[in-house]
Design a protein around this motif. Structure first.
Motif, PDB file in Angstrom:
ATOM      1  N   ALA A   7       0.834  -1.198   0.000  1.00 42.61           N
ATOM      2  CA  ALA A   7       0.000   0.000   0.000  1.00 42.61           C
ATOM      3  C   ALA A   7       0.875   1.257   0.000  1.00 42.61           C
ATOM      4  O   ALA A   7       0.528   2.260  -0.639  1.00 42.61           O
ATOM      5  CB  ALA A   7      -0.922  -0.009   1.214  1.00 42.61           C
ATOM      6  N   GLN A   8       2.006   1.200   0.679  1.00 48.68           N
ATOM      7  CA  GLN A   8       2.918   2.345   0.699  1.00 48.68           C
ATOM      8  C   GLN A   8       3.488   2.606  -0.693  1.00 48.68           C
ATOM      9  O   GLN A   8       3.631   3.755  -1.106  1.00 48.68           O
ATOM     10  CB  GLN A   8       4.058   2.125   1.701  1.00 48.68           C
ATOM     11  N   GLU A  64      -1.119   1.921 -11.499  1.00 47.71           N
ATOM     12  CA  GLU A  64      -0.557   3.005 -10.697  1.00 47.71           C
ATOM     13  C   GLU A  64       0.216   4.049 -11.498  1.00 47.71           C
ATOM     14  O   GLU A  64       0.427   5.159 -11.009  1.00 47.71           O
ATOM     15  CB  GLU A  64       0.358   2.432  -9.600  1.00 47.71           C
ATOM     16  N   LEU A  65       0.656   3.693 -12.706  1.00 53.20           N
ATOM     17  CA  LEU A  65       1.441   4.625 -13.528  1.00 53.20           C
ATOM     18  C   LEU A  65       0.840   4.769 -14.933  1.00 53.20           C
ATOM     19  O   LEU A  65       1.565   4.695 -15.928  1.00 53.20           O
ATOM     20  CB  LEU A  65       2.894   4.141 -13.627  1.00 53.20           C
ATOM     21  N   PRO A  66      -0.471   4.970 -15.035  1.00 48.74           N
ATOM     22  CA  PRO A  66      -1.081   5.034 -16.366  1.00 48.74           C
ATOM     23  C   PRO A  66      -0.540   6.227 -17.159  1.00 48.74           C
ATOM     24  O   PRO A  66      -0.343   7.314 -16.614  1.00 48.74           O
ATOM     25  CB  PRO A  66      -2.574   5.196 -16.072  1.00 48.74           C
ATOM     26  N   GLY A  67      -0.274   5.977 -18.417  1.00 50.58           N
ATOM     27  CA  GLY A  67       0.199   7.041 -19.288  1.00 50.58           C
ATOM     28  C   GLY A  67       1.660   7.404 -19.113  1.00 50.58           C
ATOM     29  O   GLY A  67       2.135   8.360 -19.718  1.00 50.58           O
ATOM     30  N   VAL A  68       2.383   6.671 -18.289  1.00 52.12           N
ATOM     31  CA  VAL A  68       3.804   6.942 -18.053  1.00 52.12           C
ATOM     32  C   VAL A  68       4.624   5.872 -18.774  1.00 52.12           C
ATOM     33  O   VAL A  68       4.343   4.681 -18.647  1.00 52.12           O
ATOM     34  CB  VAL A  68       4.120   6.919 -16.533  1.00 52.12           C
ATOM     35  N   ALA A  69       5.626   6.311 -19.536  1.00 55.18           N
ATOM     36  CA  ALA A  69       6.526   5.359 -20.192  1.00 55.18           C
ATOM     37  C   ALA A  69       7.278   4.582 -19.111  1.00 55.18           C
ATOM     38  O   ALA A  69       7.954   5.167 -18.275  1.00 55.18           O
ATOM     39  CB  ALA A  69       7.512   6.094 -21.094  1.00 55.18           C
ATOM     40  N   ALA A 102       3.144   5.956  -3.006  1.00 55.92           N
ATOM     41  CA  ALA A 102       4.300   6.629  -3.611  1.00 55.92           C
ATOM     42  C   ALA A 102       4.156   6.719  -5.125  1.00 55.92           C
ATOM     43  O   ALA A 102       4.647   7.668  -5.748  1.00 55.92           O
ATOM     44  CB  ALA A 102       5.583   5.888  -3.245  1.00 55.92           C
ATOM     45  N   ALA A 103       3.479   5.755  -5.716  1.00 55.05           N
ATOM     46  CA  ALA A 103       3.331   5.724  -7.178  1.00 55.05           C
ATOM     47  C   ALA A 103       2.630   6.967  -7.699  1.00 55.05           C
ATOM     48  O   ALA A 103       2.958   7.455  -8.786  1.00 55.05           O
ATOM     49  CB  ALA A 103       2.577   4.465  -7.605  1.00 55.05           C
ATOM     50  N   ARG A 104       1.679   7.500  -6.952  1.00 51.68           N
ATOM     51  CA  ARG A 104       0.989   8.728  -7.381  1.00 51.68           C
ATOM     52  C   ARG A 104       1.990   9.858  -7.564  1.00 51.68           C
ATOM     53  O   ARG A 104       1.931  10.618  -8.526  1.00 51.68           O
ATOM     54  CB  ARG A 104      -0.077   9.133  -6.366  1.00 51.68           C
ATOM     55  N   HIS A 105       2.930   9.972  -6.630  1.00 51.90           N
ATOM     56  CA  HIS A 105       3.938  11.031  -6.695  1.00 51.90           C
ATOM     57  C   HIS A 105       4.931  10.771  -7.824  1.00 51.90           C
ATOM     58  O   HIS A 105       5.332  11.696  -8.525  1.00 51.90           O
ATOM     59  CB  HIS A 105       4.658  11.156  -5.355  1.00 51.90           C
TER      60      HIS A 105
END
Length: 92
Positions: free
Chosen positions: A10-11, A75-80, A15-18
């Motif tokens: 969960a942590q 958690e990282l949509p749209g990120v290469a 962090a993935a949002r940031h």
């Protein structure tokens, strides 16, 4: 490039949002890293000297690869993103 280690907790999700926001802001790709610990249950303690079951290790590796890709998608949509899966002790 941003190197982002994850244990899928969960942590790490928090962090993935940031990480995603920073990656989008900077236009930086993310290398998502997971270190797969091999539990003693697969081969016993090191002093015994047994070798791990290779088929079990392959299956566990496939499971972790799926988890890495699913984590990136959610958690990282749209990120290469690229992926690094290692075996060993995560703290090391």
């Amino acid at each position: 490039r941003i190197v982002f280690p994850t244990d899928f907790s969960a942590q790490a999700q928090g962090a993935a949002r940031h990480v995603a926001a920073l990656a989008r802001h900077c236009g930086a790709p993310v290398t998502l890293v997971h270190v797969m610990e091999i539990p003693y249950a697969l081969y016993g303690p090191p002093e015994v000297g047994l070798l791990p079951d290779e088929e079990l290790l392959r299956e566990r590796r496939r499971e972790r690869e799926v988890q890495l890709h699913a984590f990136a998608a959610s958690e990282l949509p749209g990120v290469a993103t690229d992926f690094e899966l290692r075996q060993g002790m995560p703290a090391e």
